[in-house]
Write a protein that holds these residues in place. Sequence first.
Motif, short mmCIF file in Angstrom:
data_model
loop_
_atom_site.label_atom_id
_atom_site.label_comp_id
_atom_site.label_asym_id
_atom_site.label_seq_id
_atom_site.Cartn_x
_atom_site.Cartn_y
_atom_site.Cartn_z
N ALA A 38 -5.08 -84.14 -3.35
CA ALA A 38 -6.48 -83.92 -3.75
C ALA A 38 -6.93 -84.03 -5.14
O ALA A 38 -7.84 -84.64 -5.56
N ASP A 62 -11.12 -82.14 0.61
CA ASP A 62 -11.65 -82.39 -0.86
C ASP A 62 -12.69 -83.49 -0.86
O ASP A 62 -12.95 -84.05 -0.01
N SER A 65 -11.89 -89.18 -3.84
CA SER A 65 -12.07 -90.54 -3.74
C SER A 65 -11.99 -91.02 -2.23
O SER A 65 -12.96 -91.94 -2.21
N MET A 67 -10.42 -92.69 1.25
CA MET A 67 -9.46 -93.72 1.60
C MET A 67 -10.23 -94.84 2.75
O MET A 67 -11.03 -94.18 3.36
N ALA A 80 4.86 -95.09 0.65
CA ALA A 80 3.53 -95.60 0.35
C ALA A 80 2.80 -95.02 -0.58
O ALA A 80 2.51 -93.68 -0.26
N THR A 81 2.38 -95.25 -1.76
CA THR A 81 1.65 -94.74 -2.79
C THR A 81 0.82 -95.65 -3.57
O THR A 81 1.20 -96.95 -3.80
N SER A 82 -0.29 -95.06 -3.98
CA SER A 82 -0.95 -95.98 -4.89
C SER A 82 -1.04 -95.61 -6.41
O SER A 82 -1.56 -96.09 -7.32
N GLY A 97 1.66 -86.37 -7.98
CA GLY A 97 2.64 -87.04 -7.03
C GLY A 97 2.72 -88.60 -7.30
O GLY A 97 2.11 -89.16 -8.37
N PHE A 98 3.85 -88.98 -6.85
CA PHE A 98 4.01 -90.59 -7.06
C PHE A 98 5.34 -91.16 -6.15
O PHE A 98 5.59 -92.16 -5.96
N GLY A 100 5.20 -90.94 -2.89
CA GLY A 100 4.75 -91.46 -1.67
C GLY A 100 5.45 -90.98 -0.41
O GLY A 100 5.51 -91.53 0.59
N GLU A 101 5.91 -89.81 -0.41
CA GLU A 101 6.77 -89.30 0.56
C GLU A 101 5.94 -88.09 1.50
O GLU A 101 6.26 -87.94 2.58
N ALA A 102 4.87 -87.40 0.63
CA ALA A 102 4.44 -86.13 1.44
C ALA A 102 3.67 -86.38 2.51
O ALA A 102 4.07 -85.98 3.73
N LEU A 103 2.90 -87.23 2.81
CA LEU A 103 1.91 -87.52 4.01
C LEU A 103 3.04 -87.85 5.09
O LEU A 103 2.79 -87.27 6.29
N THR A 146 -11.71 -86.20 1.71
CA THR A 146 -10.51 -86.39 2.30
C THR A 146 -10.51 -84.99 3.21
O THR A 146 -10.46 -83.98 2.39
N MET A 148 -7.36 -83.09 5.14
CA MET A 148 -5.98 -83.38 5.98
C MET A 148 -5.61 -81.95 6.67
O MET A 148 -5.77 -80.88 6.00
P1 ADP Z 1 1.90 -89.89 -3.10
O1 ADP Z 1 1.13 -88.62 -3.64
O2 ADP Z 1 3.38 -89.45 -3.83
O3 ADP Z 1 1.48 -91.04 -3.95
P2 ADP Z 1 1.58 -88.96 -0.84
O4 ADP Z 1 2.26 -89.31 0.54
O5 ADP Z 1 1.23 -87.51 -0.94
O6 ADP Z 1 2.43 -89.69 -1.76
O7 ADP Z 1 0.21 -89.62 -0.75
C1 ADP Z 1 0.43 -91.24 -0.33
C2 ADP Z 1 -1.15 -91.94 -0.91
O8 ADP Z 1 -2.02 -91.33 0.09
C3 ADP Z 1 -1.33 -91.57 -2.35
O9 ADP Z 1 -0.73 -92.22 -3.19
C4 ADP Z 1 -2.90 -91.74 -2.22
O10 ADP Z 1 -3.03 -93.15 -2.58
C5 ADP Z 1 -3.22 -91.68 -0.79
N1 ADP Z 1 -3.78 -89.88 -0.58
C6 ADP Z 1 -3.19 -89.09 -0.31
N2 ADP Z 1 -3.84 -88.00 -0.09
C7 ADP Z 1 -5.14 -88.38 -0.71
C8 ADP Z 1 -6.39 -87.85 -0.95
N3 ADP Z 1 -6.64 -86.41 -0.47
N4 ADP Z 1 -7.66 -88.34 -1.39
C9 ADP Z 1 -7.26 -89.91 -1.43
N5 ADP Z 1 -6.10 -90.39 -1.16
C10 ADP Z 1 -5.07 -89.92 -0.94
#
Ligand code: ADP
Length: 612
Positions: A38, A62, A65, A67, A80-82, A97-98, A100-103, A146, A148
């Motif tokens: 967030a 939150d 931005s 998605m 997967a990460t942005s 974060g970076f 891309g594992e959490a979700l 967003t 979650m």
């Molecule tokens: P990371 O944070 O390491 O990139 P995550 O698995 O936590 O990996 O999240 C993957 C991607 O999902 C993020 O890189 C982001 O682009 C998008 N994302 C996750 N949570 C949010 C959020 N609350 N709002 C907007 N985009 C999100």
Amino acid sequence: MQEARPIRMLDDHVVNKIAAGEVVDRPASVVKELLENALDAGATQVDIEVVAGGRDAIVITDNGSGMGRDDALLSLERHATSKIRDVQDIEQVATMGFRGEALAAISAVSRFTLRTCRRGDEAGTEINIAGGKILEVREAGPIPGTQMAARNLFFNTPARRKFLRSDATETAHIRQVFLLYALACPEVGLRLVIDRREVHNLPPEDSLEARLKTLYPPHLVADLRPVLLETPLVTVRGYAGLPATARGDRSEQYFFINRRPAAAPVLHYGLSEGYREALPRDRHPVVFLFLELPPETVDVNVHPTKREVRFRHPGAVRDAMIEAVRSAIGASPVSAPLSGCAPATLPLRLAPPPAVVHMESLPMGDAPSSVAPPPGGAFPAPAVAPASVEAAAGASPRVEIPAVGPPAEPARRLPEGGPWKWYRLLGQVGGQYAVLETEDGLVLMDPRAAHERVLYEHFMGQASRQKIASQGLLMPQTFSLAPRDALAVRKHIGLLRESGFGIAEFGGDAFVVDAVPAVFGELPAAAFLADVVQALDQGGGRRTAAELGRDLIAQVAARHAVRRTEAALGREALDRLIGDLAACEMPYTCPHGRPTLLHFGMGELARKFGRS
Ligand code: ADP
Ligand code: MG
């Protein structure tokens, strides 16, 4: 022997489930990951709701931005990460974060709902997943941001579920995470709701200081000193506590590196070095320190959940820490007196008492100006507030005996219904007992006992006017009690709860307290519990439970409040105390039955002198 089985590649969702164990080991790590996301999404307001220690539900909303639909689907995939694109980016990463594992991990071990919408989009997206399997993708309302929700955490990994501790413990970990990010991001509004009870609603602030003020009691904030040190490699900012804030453990030491909560042995080392002259080895100051250094000189990629980082130049970081805290606390006016006036209200105001009582500010009546006041005034006060009356007594022999006695004090009138009509304050004996002349002889007053009585009646007054109010603690406190005390707590736990304690068992003889009766104010809650319980156990069964509880709590609160405020009292404070005591319903004893006043009436004096 087992028959050889063919090797095969694991299913994605099996892989995710295994990997999930590394990222999410308990509900607090889910909160951490979702909260970081967030914040990374630029949210200015984040609401966190947890139920049953996070086991039943963790919902994070939150206003960041959001998605689009494709990104939302992709975000749930592993890796997967942005936030980064290639290996070089890892070195420069500025987001929380970076990996891309959490979700992927969280949605693999819970029933997960993701609702998200970009600002300006006509519709949002909702995705429902259980145990890593997408059940449903549909349109959602166009609410930017967003949400979650992870429900039934670890429902499909029973072994992990079994390892969870009590709700209270898991909740405590979640609160710790909340606190860390609340400190890291003062500019973000953060709300925490635990089991439908709002525990925090922190408005966005424009400074760390402002956030600290909403999180910590004023006496602690007053003992913090700003830290600022810039070196070519690192900037250290934040606050360092004066020695008075020191504690027996390191639990109130917060470090952030490039805004991420972080830890590294070298930081602790630098800190203890910085405080070496100020504190004994086993005492640890409260600090909130933010280090900024070029991202490529910090390795944050040590472990997915561990906060531990490595520095490329640990020596430079350590030296900066030492210098930063030394100059912060060294330059502080540790024992600078407040202005000469006595605290506006005697009790409850826990600010240090005036160190020096200026004669000019005393009601001296028509004192001849030629009489030199004895050093420190007629009521010698040690320069630094002593920790106890004993200490005060120990500090006073320095006082010289004045060649000319102090001028006679004007008599002061007491309110109707008090023990006497008037008194004249003659002085203090041994730096402690006040000596009073009254219309009926001589009175000695023990200021400590008197203060306790005054506070006790004050607290009782508060408690009887309103139902005993409870006040949440920022950090729930756990403590282990001696087996006997633990037994007593268990026996009286209902009464304690009725009386405003949020208390639960914590396994063994340990308990966790997350709220205390509001009369305790800023006093350290942990100290009370054993006292309250001992008092409860001794308190007979004559009165109703509620009465008993209220009374005991007031007694304990009064005793602790006095401990905190006690110091040599100046004349004004003594006068006020005498007035307050005279207005008490039962001025002659402290709440524990010790005398506050010893009275030698004119008759008694005459008898003793053989005059009658
Ligand atoms: P990371 O944070 O390491 O990139 P995550 O698995 O936590 O990996 O999240 C993957 C991607 O999902 C993020 O890189 C982001 O682009 C998008 N994302 C996750 N949570 C949010 C959020 N609350 N709002 C907007 N985009 C999100
Ligand atoms: Mg993340």
